[in-house]
Enzyme design. Structure first.
Site, short mmCIF file in Angstrom:
data_model
loop_
_atom_site.label_atom_id
_atom_site.label_comp_id
_atom_site.label_asym_id
_atom_site.label_seq_id
_atom_site.Cartn_x
_atom_site.Cartn_y
_atom_site.Cartn_z
N GLU B 127 34.56 45.67 54.06
CA GLU B 127 36.16 46.51 53.24
C GLU B 127 36.30 45.26 52.03
O GLU B 127 36.60 46.40 51.10
CB GLU B 127 37.45 46.04 54.50
CG GLU B 127 38.59 45.82 53.87
CD GLU B 127 38.93 47.76 54.00
OE1 GLU B 127 39.35 48.16 55.29
OE2 GLU B 127 39.26 48.23 53.03
N ILE B 134 43.10 45.84 49.21
CA ILE B 134 43.16 47.07 50.05
C ILE B 134 42.94 47.53 51.42
O ILE B 134 41.43 47.96 51.33
CB ILE B 134 42.93 48.33 48.72
CG1 ILE B 134 43.69 47.83 48.03
CG2 ILE B 134 44.19 49.34 49.01
CD1 ILE B 134 43.67 48.40 46.55
N GLU B 188 34.23 40.32 31.89
CA GLU B 188 32.98 39.89 31.63
C GLU B 188 31.92 39.78 30.11
O GLU B 188 32.42 40.36 28.61
CB GLU B 188 31.56 40.26 31.98
CG GLU B 188 31.75 40.81 33.00
CD GLU B 188 31.43 39.41 34.84
OE1 GLU B 188 30.45 38.63 34.30
OE2 GLU B 188 32.26 39.63 35.53
N LYS B 203 31.80 52.04 43.75
CA LYS B 203 32.58 52.33 45.05
C LYS B 203 33.05 52.96 44.90
O LYS B 203 33.51 53.24 46.01
CB LYS B 203 34.08 51.71 44.26
CG LYS B 203 33.94 49.87 44.27
CD LYS B 203 34.72 49.21 42.83
CE LYS B 203 34.92 47.83 42.79
NZ LYS B 203 35.85 47.63 41.33
N GLY B 300 39.91 39.40 42.58
CA GLY B 300 39.95 37.84 42.96
C GLY B 300 39.88 37.47 43.97
O GLY B 300 39.08 38.37 45.21
#
Lengths: 431, 431
Positions: B127, B134, B188, B203, B300
């Site tokens: 996930e 999310i 970055e 993704k 995060g």
């Protein structure tokens, strides 16, 4: 192929018909878990003559489903409290898994149903009862498992959202927007249940019950509807960068929770402010995930059929596993109905435009300990004026008392519905 | 109390630390399913001296986790391809359930991992690999089970979304916004992976794999990054009511699918246009549910820990049940990389401002069969001008060829990155 699961369907209206079609489409596609075949064996209807093509599967007698030992899953799509409630309870007692999209039954009789489900170890699912196809119940129970839900706020009623969207985007008046919603099929001939906020109240009761592992009865929730909202309110909000929505909120603090349904001004850049027309959205704050939003159509045959289909497939998948309790009613938190929650609100007053009017209003506010954040006066014809005022944060019972006493001043002709201000707009306003 | 589940954790960076804290918080609350205790028994780290308080649980040797028969669940949070990939494969082969938030491994080695998971009947959850907390993988697999996903479109990279949001809201240039993102910790030192769209590409490959039950390799997906986007592009879009986002899309048509990552103009009233800063959103069109959107923080420690925690609790719940295959790789659809997908795009040309320039550009467009929807010329200093043009719908390989040939015209000094136009804006533009 493997096992065949037999389903009993109660109700063949718009959602029931869409569910039968969606199930058939699903099984004709190449899909996951297709080793199990799901068959709608019997359908309870009132008027079998209306469905001549599937006559052989129809019945007018619920016992044909309840007493059929082959049927392991019951889908209730009749709507309304009775006989739906009794049929659900009886199906669960008979060990059948039950799915429903019936928000009245879940909100009003949920506790009793939950107890029956637990006792019989028979699954009870109700994804379709809130936000139609938006997978928010699954979302909280599975996707956000392990999180501590702190607040839930939602646009949960498509009818009022359609009306407010049209008032905002097209400048329509309330009555005009309501007539349009009725014409489009988004509002009932008697729209009270939606307009007064009762529908949203049932849904937030269900979401709070699931999110906080407690039991909330809709009747205990404070509700303000949108019938008193005018184009003046909408326009004033837009001038402040605010969008008006009917928001249902549930917030937990320690061992209590505050739940309300209120017209609310949201900052225009908030994602929930852009939930337009008949769409719904649920905004969740939880720890550790932070903010999450679910968005989708809040009503309709196909979106609701999606929720039912997903529930049925879940339950079929879980049939061979251990009983999974998705909905737990714990010991806390309790509803705080004392009006102690602090917040800002906006009021529109129609006043007599003469010297001393503002002083009288300000005097009443001061007497009740309310501090003004902003006031704006707009002249009207005939010696009247509109006062738009926003007070700083204070306990709800305080501002409600002040609002009532101001409505009784002789210089005040009319007081509009109070509109709450969305929490994040209030952060720097604690007085 | 009941059973204790022992977890082996690989990696104790920001996400690993947040996961340990979230698990501990969860178990100290009164929660569901608390009859099972989950214990992080061993943690694989490179520098045990950095964590003196939990020294006894640390190891620098992966075998201490892989060979421990008590450990039934492995959480991989090391990041990068190796040794993560090999350790995941070995854990699965040993019958341990594996959770990861490692998008590189899932996107690049997913197929091999899926096969290992299936063979060993050991669960594999990921996930956290897309959209951090999310719950979109669960959302597609569980909440929307039974639906046929038709398209997936997402803001999947927080770094580029932060940059584009600052360019849109504050009028910053690209380099300025990038520096700010680096300063804020959103980008970055070498931002290529984000800026060029590679992160979003991994993704969308994962989401398409899950949503379409197929296998998609990220390398096969066309990607345009945002490095060529200027304030001129953003401002032109706003003048048309459009907001620029880096959008990853996957769309199925019959037996093929088209997948791309492209800067895209969305209508300003579309919910995805309001996904700002480091937030992510995934917009799904599926049958029968219609449109659904998931929104939340895309990166995060805490949001990702939420995904891991939810996966761990799911897997623990499923440990006693039958093996559940959440991720199925079917036979269809296949990726169509031929550029046949039809769409509109926007181009910015810097040209020499003299008679005949527009004629040469228009001539090239006509030669390639492109029809113009709109053109706007803005004078620049020094005898130059900007041409903003949008062409009507045509096959992508056609407009890409035209774009290349126009870039080679002597009167054209520079051609900006093409920007796609969001599908719903194109509906009445089929020429």
């Amino acid at each position: 192929m493997g096992q065949t699961i037999k389903v009993g369907l109660m109700g063949l209206g718009i959602v029931g018909t869409a569910f039968v079609q969606a199930l058939s489409q699903y099984q004709s596609d190449e899909h996951l878990f297709s080793e199990k075949i799901i068959e709608v064996k019997k359908i309870l209807v009132r008027h079998p003559e209306r469905h001549p093509d599937i006559r052989s599967r129809l019945t007018t007698n619920a016992r044909d489903i309840l007493d059929d030992p082959e049927i392991s899953v019951v889908v209730e799509l009749m709507g309304g409290m009775e006989p739906a409630r009794s049929l659900i309870l009886e199906a669960l007692k008979g060990g059948k898994a039950v799915m429903t999209a019936n928000k009245e039954v879940v909100a009003q009789a949920g506790r009793e149903i939950w107890e029956a489900s637990r006792k019989a170890r028979a699954a009870f699912y109700f994804e379709g009862a809130v936000g139609a196809g938006i997978p928010v119940i699954q979302g909280m129970r599975r996707g956000l498992t392990g999180n501590r839900v702190q607040s839930i706020a939602g646009v949960l009623n498509g009818t009022t959202n359609y009306i407010l969207t049209r008032m905002t985007q097209e400048g329509l008046g309330f009555s005009e927007a309501l007539r349009e919603a009725q014409h489009q099929g988004y509002a009932e001939a008697d729209p009270t249940d939606d307009i007064a906020g009762y529908d949203a109240r049932r849904k937030i009761a269900i979401l709070a019950t699931v999110g906080f592992n407690t039991w909330v009865s809709p009747e205990d929730i404070q509700v303000d509807g949108i019938a008193g909202i005018t184009q003046d309110d909408i326009a004033y909000g837009l001038s402040q960068g605010w969008v008006l929505k009917l928001i249902a909120t549930a917030r937990r603090q320690h061992d209590t929770m505050n739940i309300a349904v209120r017209p609310t001004f949201l900052p225009h850049n908030h994602p929930v402010a852009h939930v337009s027309g008949a769409y719904n959205a649920i905004w969740i704050e939880a720890e550790p995930v932070g903010n999450v939003m679910y968005y989708g159509m809040g009503a309709g045959g196909k979106p609701t059929a999606s929720a039912i289909l997903s529930d049925v497939l879940q339950s079929v998948r879980d049939l061979n596993g251990p009983y999974q309790e998705f909905w737990s009613i714990g010991r806390h938190p309790k509803l705080d109905a004392s009006g102690n929650i602090r917040g800002m609100s906006y009021w529109r007053l129609e006043v007599v435009d003469r010297p001393g009017t503002l002083a009288q209003v300000a005097d009443q506010l001061a007497k009740h300990g309310l501090s003004l954040r902003s006031v704006y006066q707009k002249p009207l014809l005939g010696g009247h004026a509109l006062l738009f005022l926003v007070h700083h944060k204070c306990a709800e019972h305080l501002w409600r008392t002040a609002w009532t006493s101001i409505a009784q001043l002789p210089v005040v002709e009319h007081v509009g519905s109070p509109v709450a201000i969305w929490e994040s707009e209030q952060e720097h306003s604690d007085h």
